[in-house]
Design an enzyme around this catalytic site. Structure first.
Site, PDB file in Angstrom:
ATOM      1  N   ASN A 116       0.784  -1.200   0.069  1.00  0.00           N
ATOM      2  CA  ASN A 116       0.043  -0.058  -0.095  1.00  0.00           C
ATOM      3  C   ASN A 116       0.773   1.154   0.127  1.00  0.00           C
ATOM      4  OD1 ASN A 116      -2.213  -1.706   0.353  1.00  0.00           O
ATOM      5  ND2 ASN A 116      -1.951  -1.857   2.347  1.00  0.00           N
TER       6      ASN A 116
ATOM      7  N   GLN B  70      -2.455   2.546   3.281  1.00  0.00           N
ATOM      8  CA  GLN B  70      -1.305   2.503   4.002  1.00  0.00           C
ATOM      9  C   GLN B  70      -1.284   3.467   5.594  1.00  0.00           C
ATOM     10  OE1 GLN B  70       2.159   4.600   2.072  1.00  0.00           O
ATOM     11  NE2 GLN B  70       3.707   3.628   3.572  1.00  0.00           N
TER      12      GLN B  70
ATOM     13  N   HIS C 249       7.056  -1.389   3.135  1.00  0.00           N
ATOM     14  CA  HIS C 249       6.509  -2.884   3.787  1.00  0.00           C
ATOM     15  C   HIS C 249       5.867  -3.333   2.684  1.00  0.00           C
ATOM     16  CE1 HIS C 249       3.396  -0.427   5.645  1.00  0.00           C
ATOM     17  NE2 HIS C 249       2.552  -1.559   5.326  1.00  0.00           N
TER      18      HIS C 249
ATOM     19  N   HIS D 172       3.551  -6.721   2.042  1.00  0.00           N
ATOM     20  CA  HIS D 172       2.797  -7.910   2.744  1.00  0.00           C
ATOM     21  C   HIS D 172       2.997  -9.174   1.936  1.00  0.00           C
ATOM     22  CE1 HIS D 172       0.357  -4.919   5.410  1.00  0.00           C
ATOM     23  NE2 HIS D 172       0.305  -4.212   4.507  1.00  0.00           N
TER      24      HIS D 172
HETATM   25  P1  5GP Z   1      -0.529  -0.983   5.832  1.00  0.00           P
HETATM   26  O1  5GP Z   1      -1.703  -0.792   6.208  1.00  0.00           O
HETATM   27  O2  5GP Z   1       0.376   0.194   6.208  1.00  0.00           O
HETATM   28  O3  5GP Z   1      -0.263  -1.441   4.518  1.00  0.00           O
HETATM   29  O4  5GP Z   1       0.188  -2.055   6.745  1.00  0.00           O
HETATM   30  C1  5GP Z   1       0.530  -1.964   8.186  1.00  0.00           C
HETATM   31  C2  5GP Z   1       0.788  -3.283   8.828  1.00  0.00           C
HETATM   32  O5  5GP Z   1       1.494  -3.316   9.825  1.00  0.00           O
HETATM   33  C3  5GP Z   1      -0.506  -3.782   9.386  1.00  0.00           C
HETATM   34  O6  5GP Z   1      -0.948  -5.014   8.699  1.00  0.00           O
HETATM   35  C4  5GP Z   1      -0.377  -3.961  11.055  1.00  0.00           C
HETATM   36  O7  5GP Z   1      -1.113  -5.212  11.357  1.00  0.00           O
HETATM   37  C5  5GP Z   1       0.965  -4.230  10.950  1.00  0.00           C
HETATM   38  N1  5GP Z   1       1.774  -3.587  12.151  1.00  0.00           N
HETATM   39  C6  5GP Z   1       1.401  -2.387  12.712  1.00  0.00           C
HETATM   40  N2  5GP Z   1       1.927  -2.485  13.790  1.00  0.00           N
HETATM   41  C7  5GP Z   1       2.765  -3.135  13.996  1.00  0.00           C
HETATM   42  C8  5GP Z   1       3.985  -3.531  14.837  1.00  0.00           C
HETATM   43  O8  5GP Z   1       4.184  -2.833  16.020  1.00  0.00           O
HETATM   44  N3  5GP Z   1       4.478  -4.829  14.858  1.00  0.00           N
HETATM   45  C9  5GP Z   1       4.166  -5.870  13.893  1.00  0.00           C
HETATM   46  N4  5GP Z   1       4.603  -6.862  13.681  1.00  0.00           N
HETATM   47  N5  5GP Z   1       3.176  -5.514  12.864  1.00  0.00           N
HETATM   48  C10 5GP Z   1       2.695  -4.004  13.040  1.00  0.00           C
END
Ligand code: 5GP
Ligand code: ZN
Length: 136
Positions: free
Chosen positions: A88, A95, A101, A103
């Site tokens: 994202n 995001q 990152h 996934h």
């Molecule tokens: P985004 O929505 O930015 O693409 O994804 C962020 C991801 O990071 C989410 O799936 C969320 O569960 C994960 N995440 C957020 N904070 C932490 C954390 O402190 N540790 C880990 N292992 N994952 C996290």
């Protein structure tokens, strides 16, 4: 290059613990804390880049190679039958952590998840117009 108050900078560089599946001098692969499915993992660069726009091209290539290696390992160990790679960029795209990152989401039959979009109707003329807008 790290960013202050970036949770993924801290995790990637070992200042905050996470379940690490792989680590080298440039990347850390961790389990997501809110997994979509069993084994949902994230590839984090150790340097701070907010998103794919900021990530250097060379690192982008390395991320995909690492993803391929991790997918093979997870398929063999977890027995998943498919994978979604999700990445994202920007608020609007979902995001929530502004440190690049990727996934890696293992898929199992009847895992109850749906990752996708609703296809829209488009005419050939509209497709041509969009093509010209991007590369014309
Ligand atoms: P985004 O929505 O930015 O693409 O994804 C962020 C991801 O990071 C989410 O799936 C969320 O569960 C994960 N995440 C957020 N904070 C932490 C954390 O402190 N540790 C880990 N292992 N994952 C996290
Ligand atoms: Zn960061």
């Amino acid at each position: 290059m790290k960013a202050d108050n970036c949770i993924f900078c801290k995790i990637a560089n070992g200042e905050i613990p996470a379940k690490t599946l792989y680590e080298d001098d440039k990347f850390r692969v961790i389990l997501d804390l809110g997994p979509a499915t069993k084994g949902h993992a994230l590839i984090l660069p150790k340097d701070h880049y907010a998103d794919l726009f900021e990530l250097p091209e060379e690192s982008a290539g390395e991320v995909m190679k690492l993803a391929k290696r991790m997918l093979i390992k997870m398929r063999d160990k977890l027995g998943c039958e498919g994978f979604n790679l999700v990445q994202n960029n920007g608020d609007l795209a979902g995001q929530t952590v502004f440190h690049f990152h990727l996934h890696m989401i293992p898929r199992y039959s009847a895992d109850g998840q749906k990752i996708g979009w609703k296809p829209q109707e488009v005419t050939p003329e509209e497709l041509e117009e969009v093509k010209n807008q991007i590369v014309g």
